[in-house]
Structures are given as structure tokens and as C-alpha cells.
Design an enzyme around this catalytic site. Structure first.
Site, PDB file in Angstrom:
ATOM      1  N   LYS A  81       0.761  -0.935  -0.143  1.00 17.52           N
ATOM      2  CA  LYS A  81      -0.101   0.030   0.092  1.00 17.52           C
ATOM      3  C   LYS A  81       1.031   1.269  -0.042  1.00 17.52           C
ATOM      4  O   LYS A  81       1.849   1.371   0.621  1.00 17.52           O
ATOM      5  CB  LYS A  81      -0.826  -0.081   1.294  1.00 17.52           C
ATOM      6  CG  LYS A  81      -1.844   1.134   1.404  1.00 17.52           C
ATOM      7  CD  LYS A  81      -2.876   1.071   2.569  1.00 17.52           C
ATOM      8  CE  LYS A  81      -3.745   2.137   2.771  1.00 17.52           C
ATOM      9  NZ  LYS A  81      -4.653   1.939   3.725  1.00 17.52           N
ATOM     10  N   SER A 156      -9.513   1.593   3.196  1.00 17.42           N
ATOM     11  CA  SER A 156      -8.538   2.680   2.284  1.00 17.42           C
ATOM     12  C   SER A 156      -7.563   1.737   1.545  1.00 17.42           C
ATOM     13  O   SER A 156      -7.226   2.261   0.683  1.00 17.42           O
ATOM     14  CB  SER A 156      -7.957   3.636   2.827  1.00 17.42           C
ATOM     15  OG  SER A 156      -6.994   3.098   4.126  1.00 17.42           O
ATOM     16  N   SER A 180      -9.456  -0.502   7.468  1.00 13.31           N
ATOM     17  CA  SER A 180      -8.903  -0.317   6.120  1.00 13.31           C
ATOM     18  C   SER A 180      -8.278  -1.583   5.485  1.00 13.31           C
ATOM     19  O   SER A 180      -7.790  -1.710   4.340  1.00 13.31           O
ATOM     20  CB  SER A 180      -8.076   0.842   5.911  1.00 13.31           C
ATOM     21  OG  SER A 180      -8.922   1.912   5.879  1.00 13.31           O
TER      22      SER A 180
HETATM   23  N1  GLN Z   1     -12.972   4.249   6.824  1.00 15.77           N
HETATM   24  C1  GLN Z   1     -12.165   4.545   7.988  1.00 15.77           C
HETATM   25  C2  GLN Z   1     -11.748   5.816   7.810  1.00 15.77           C
HETATM   26  O1  GLN Z   1     -12.060   6.486   6.747  1.00 15.77           O
HETATM   27  C3  GLN Z   1     -10.830   3.783   8.127  1.00 15.77           C
HETATM   28  C4  GLN Z   1      -9.862   3.770   7.217  1.00 15.77           C
HETATM   29  C5  GLN Z   1      -8.597   3.377   7.924  1.00 15.77           C
HETATM   30  O2  GLN Z   1      -8.673   1.857   8.636  1.00 15.77           O
HETATM   31  N2  GLN Z   1      -7.538   3.579   7.456  1.00 15.77           N
HETATM   32  O3  GLN Z   1     -11.114   6.653   8.586  1.00 15.77           O
END
Ligand code: GLN
Length: 505
Positions: A81, A156, A180
Site C-alpha cells: 500500500k 482505504s 482499512s
Molecule cells: N474508513 C475509515 C476511515 O475513513 C477507516 C480508514 C482506515 O482504517 N484507514 O477513517
């Protein structure tokens, strides 16, 4: 042969490489070819360096031929990532503000994968600074779900999920702050594990919310996820929150689970996550697949109980104060001076103006929303009312977990996400709908506990994930129960989950 190579899981790839049935160069080339022909459609990668990948693979093959000692993952390709800092390789965290930045060092997870002999294929797309659940917040455009190109691959870590589910990498690193790793794994039919907070080093991960961020594996099988976790996990003196305890034998736990016997294991189904009276926002097809998965656990010998964790209802509200608060502080380092983008530095403006222009142009709308939210929640007059309250709720969530585990429950389960992959564009203008994708993953994040998502069926032809949560440092339970479920799923389906996707293509 080359399609076959991209469809092998890592455990099989390792065996084929060790037996000399294929070479690192052949495996790497197969993946690069697949990326070349298919990633135009998926957009899972932000950066691919074919030349370096092939050079690394060539070196592995040379060393193998010379009988030199090889790392545990010699010749196995991997995708990272783009939040993972990589020496000399562009790293953007999905943001314009880091466009053109070349990090001068490797994150610990990147370094450990390198030392194990992996071949880096490239860096995957993501929501900007990991803020999002769909990868639509990437400054570089959305990624598509291999199961349905008009749908999101989760977020994400959506570039990583799409790359692995699309057979453009055998596995990938994701990061999970509030879900994420798990949610993108769930909506693409993968296994994704968020490790116990502190068990995988955060050194070199571009920080979003430091008390929550964890890197972890996204893979096609539980065994592969366990293998990657063993390689990247363990103490790191460069991360002050790294736990100084030896990594548990995750692969052995997965192997044990694959025996398919859960006799003696107590599984708690969390009422507040899709149970009776708490089904609002959950798709019926998701709940159906989840319940069928729970029945499979029971059929494997587990004792299933319903458990109530009342504070989980507050997880979403607490998370969306704590994470933006920490983000507002972490993202202050992007000032137009130290890294990447600098706007308006033409000699006519002072430092503050250049900083403001850079941040105005460099950050996207969701990042700005979180910085404003977090700055507000931390401001002198509101700190106690918002951030302070959220921290108290966080404590209560941790206590709910402790109570459940104290009552003899070994693992807690829930759906991973309330919905299957939604259509691209559906939630971009509705932040609250987007945040709802994290309903089930946030409690374990706030409590710092390990949690895995394992496929448990399809709804409307799209993958559904079942989440297994365990006490701190008991990640092995996630792998054991996850592997047992996987075996039952594959037996019921007469093949692997992604095999079904591959058969469609
Ligand atoms: N969807 C969550 C957010 O927008 C979690 C994102 C993540 O785990 N990086 O914060």
C-alpha cells in the site's frame, strides 16, 4: 503457465519456487504481464517498477542456483500500500501533497519483506492518507473491484485488495486504522488481518491516527496471511509503541485451524453488530451469509453464544473524533517545506502563504474535512466535550471486550462490513454513509485488538466477510478460527473463494 502462476497462493508459489518448477523471474514476469494487460481497467497500482522487480528476481534466481542461503519468501512477489515508505520508490499516501517525494529509507515492514527475499511489484492505490472506505478519496482516481468493475474495492487499502483479488499480486500489505484492511478484504473475497496494536511496527508508515494505525496482511488464504504476519511482525525499537514480545506462531495456528475442529472453542456473536435489534444499516444478504458462517463454526464443533457489548454502539462516534484529532496533528508536517509539493514559492510570498497554498492544493476534501474536525475537537473550549468524551468511550469499548473474554468467550464474531461492495460514486458526497462502512471494524481498532476478515459467502454475487476478533496478542486465535471457517467454506463451495472469481473471467 503464466496465468497459473498468478493464480497460485503464496504457500503454493513458495513450494513451486523451492522445487525449481518455476523461477523468481518467471513468477515476477507473469505478474508484471498481468498488471500490464489488466491494471488499466482496475487501477490498483500507483507505481510499478518492472525493471527493479525483474532485477531483484534475477538476483534471487542467481543465489538459488549458486546454492546460497535464501530468505523465507525468496522470489515471492508482493505489493505494498502506498502509505508504506519505500527507499527510493515514490510514496504518495494517495495524496497530491506527496507527489514526487522519494523516501530516503524503508519502513520496517518493507525492510522485513525485502530481507525475506520478496520481489516488490509496486505500490497500491489508497484513499488519501488512508481516510476512506472506497479508495475514491485517492487523489489519483478510484480503483475498481475485480468482482464488478462498477463497484468499489473497499478502502482505504482498495488498491491492495483489488490487486490481490485481480491476480495482479499474490498478496499485499494493507493498513488498518478503523477497518482499512478488513473491509476491503471482505468486499473483494480476500482474507485480511489487522494485528494487535503494537505487534507490527509502524516505523515508516505515513501516520494517519497513530494510536490506531496497524499494517497487516491481505491475502487469498488464511495461511498466507499468517505467513506474512510472521515475517513483518515482532518488536521494533524504532517504534515506541512496538510490543516487545516474540511473534506467536501464526502459521501453525492456521494449520491447526485447517484441521477443521473447533471443539472447545467458544464463539461470541456480538448482538450490537447486526444482531437482534441492531440490524439497521445491514444488508439482509450480508446478515444471511454471516449467520450461515456462524452455523458453519458451530458445525465445526464451536460453542456459539450471543454476547452483548453495549458500548459498541458508540464506536463510530468515538472513532470519528479520535482519528481526525490525531490526523489533524499528524498532517501538520505537510507544510510545503519538508516533503513533496510546494505551491507559490516564487519569492513574492512568505512562509505562511506558501504553506497555506500548498495545503489548499495538496489535500483533498476528505482530508481537509478531517483536519478541520480534529482541530475543532482538540481546541481548548471543546477538548473535554469531544476528544475527552471519545477517549472515555474508547475505554468502555475496551471493557466490553474484556468482559466478554473474561466470561470464557475465546473469540467474538460479526459481519466485517454491513454491506457488500457498493457502486462507485454512490457515497462520495455523503461522508456519513461512507463512515457507516466501518460500523463493525471500529470496536477492535479502538481497543487495539486483533481481528481478521474471512470470506463467508456471497450476497448478490458479491463477497461477504466474517470478522473474528480476539484478545490482545491472541492473533493466533483469529488465524485458527479463520482457517477452520475457510476449510468449511471451500468444502461447501467445492473450491476456493477466488477460484470462483477466476472461473468467471
Ligand atoms: N474508513 C475509515 C476511515 O475513513 C477507516 C480508514 C482506515 O482504517 N484507514 O477513517
Amino acid at each position: 503457465m503464466s496465468t497459473e502462476l498468478t493464480h497460485l497462493d503464496v504457500t503454493a508459489l513458495q513450494a513451486a519456487l523451492a522445487a525449481g518448477e518455476t523461477s523468481a523471474v518467471e513468477v515476477t514476469r507473469a505478474h508484471l504481464d498481468a498488471i500490464e494487460s489488466y491494471d488499466g481497467e482496475l487501477s490498483s497500482y500507483l507505481h510499478v517498477d518492472a525493471e527493479t522487480a525483474l532485477a531483484t528476481a534475477t538476483e534471487v534466481d542467481r543465489r538459488r542456483a549458486a546454492g546460497e542461503e535464501l530468505g523465507r519468501l525468496a522470489g515471492v512477489p508482493v505489493a505494498l500500500k502506498d502509505v508504506v515508505v519505500t527507499d527510493g520508490v515514490p510514496t504518495t499516501s494517495g495524496s497530491r501533497i506527496l507527489e514526487g517525494w522519494l523516501p530516503p529509507y524503508d519502513a520496517t515492514v518493507a525492510e522485513r519483506l525485502k530481507a525475506a527475499g520478496t520481489v516488490l511489484l509496486g505500490k497500491t492505490n489508497m484513499d488519501e492518507f488512508a481516510m476512506g472506505s472506497s479508495t475514491e478519496n485517492s487523489a489519483y482516481g478510484p480503483t475498481r473491484n475485480p468482482w464488478d468493475h462498477d463497484r468499489i474495492p473497499g478502502g482505504s487499502s482498495g488498491g491492495s485488495s483489488a490487486a490481490v483479488a485481480g491476480f495482479l499480486a499474490p498478496w499485499a500489505i494493507g493498513t488498518d486504522t478503523g477497518g482499512s484492511i478488513r473491509q476491503p478484504a471482505a468486499v473483494t473475497g480476500l482474507v485480511g488481518h489487522k494485528p494487535t496494536y503494537g505487534s507490527v511496527s509502524r516505523y515508516g508508515l505515513i501516520a494517519f491516527s497513530s494510536s490506531l494505525d496497524q499494517a497487516g496482511p491481505m491475502a487469498r488464504t488464511v495461511a498466507d496471511a499468517a505467513l506474512m504476519h510472521e515475517v513483518i511482525g515482532g518488536h521494533d525499537p524504532r517504534d515506541s509503541t512496538s510490543i516487545d514480545a516474540p511473534a506467536a506462531p501464526y502459521v501453525a495456528a492456521a494449520q491447526q485451524g485447517a484441521q477443521g475442529d473447533l471443539t472447545g472453542t467458544v464463539v461470541g456473536v456480538v448482538r450490537e453488530l447486526g444482531g437482534e435489534g441492531h440490524t439497521e444499516g445491514y444488508e439482509p444478504g450480508v446478515l444471511e451469509a454471516f449467520r450461515a458462517g456462524v452455523e458453519q463454526l458451530r458445525a465445526l464443533g464451536a460453542e456459539v453464544r450471543e454476547v452483548s457489548c453495549p458500548s459498541f454502539d458508540l464506536a463510530l462516534a468515538a472513532y470519528y473524533l479520535i482519528a481526525p484529532s490525531e490526523a489533524s496533528s499528524n498532517l501538520s508536517r505537510f507544510d510545503g517545506v519538508r516533503y513533496g509539493l510546494r505551491v507559490g514559492d516564487d519569492g513574492s510570498r512568505d512562509l505562511d502563504e506558501v504553506m497555506a497554498l500548498t495545503r489548499e492544493q495538496g489535500f483533498g476534501p476528505e482530508v481537509k474535512r478531517r483536519i478541520i474536525l480534529g482541530t475543532y475537537a482538540l481546541s481548548a473550549g471543546y477538548y473535554e466535550a469531544y476528544y475527552g468524551q471519545a477517549q472515555k468511550v474508547r475505554t468502555l469499548i475496551g471493557r466490553d471486550f474484556l468482559t466478554a473474554f473474561g466470561d470464557g468467550v475465546d473469540v467474538l464474531v460479526s459481519p466485517t462490513s454491513p454491506s457488500v461492495a457498493f457502486p462507485i460514486g454512490q457515497r462520495v458526497d455523503d461522508p456519513l454513509a461512507m463512515y457507516a462502512a466501518d460500523l463493525c471494524t471500529l470496536p477492535a481498532s479502538l481497543a487495539g485488538l486483533p481481528a481478521i476478515s474471512v470470506p463467508c459467502g456471497l450476497s448478490e454475487g458479491l463477497p461477504v466477510g466474517l470478522q473474528v476478533m480476539a484478545p490482545a496478542l491472541a492473533d493466533d486465535r483469529c488465524y485458527r478460527v479463520g482457517a477452520a471457517l475457510e476449510v468449511a467454506q471451500d468444502a461447501a463451495r467445492g473450491g476456493t473463494f477466488l477460484g470462483q472469481l477466476a472461473a468467471r473471467a
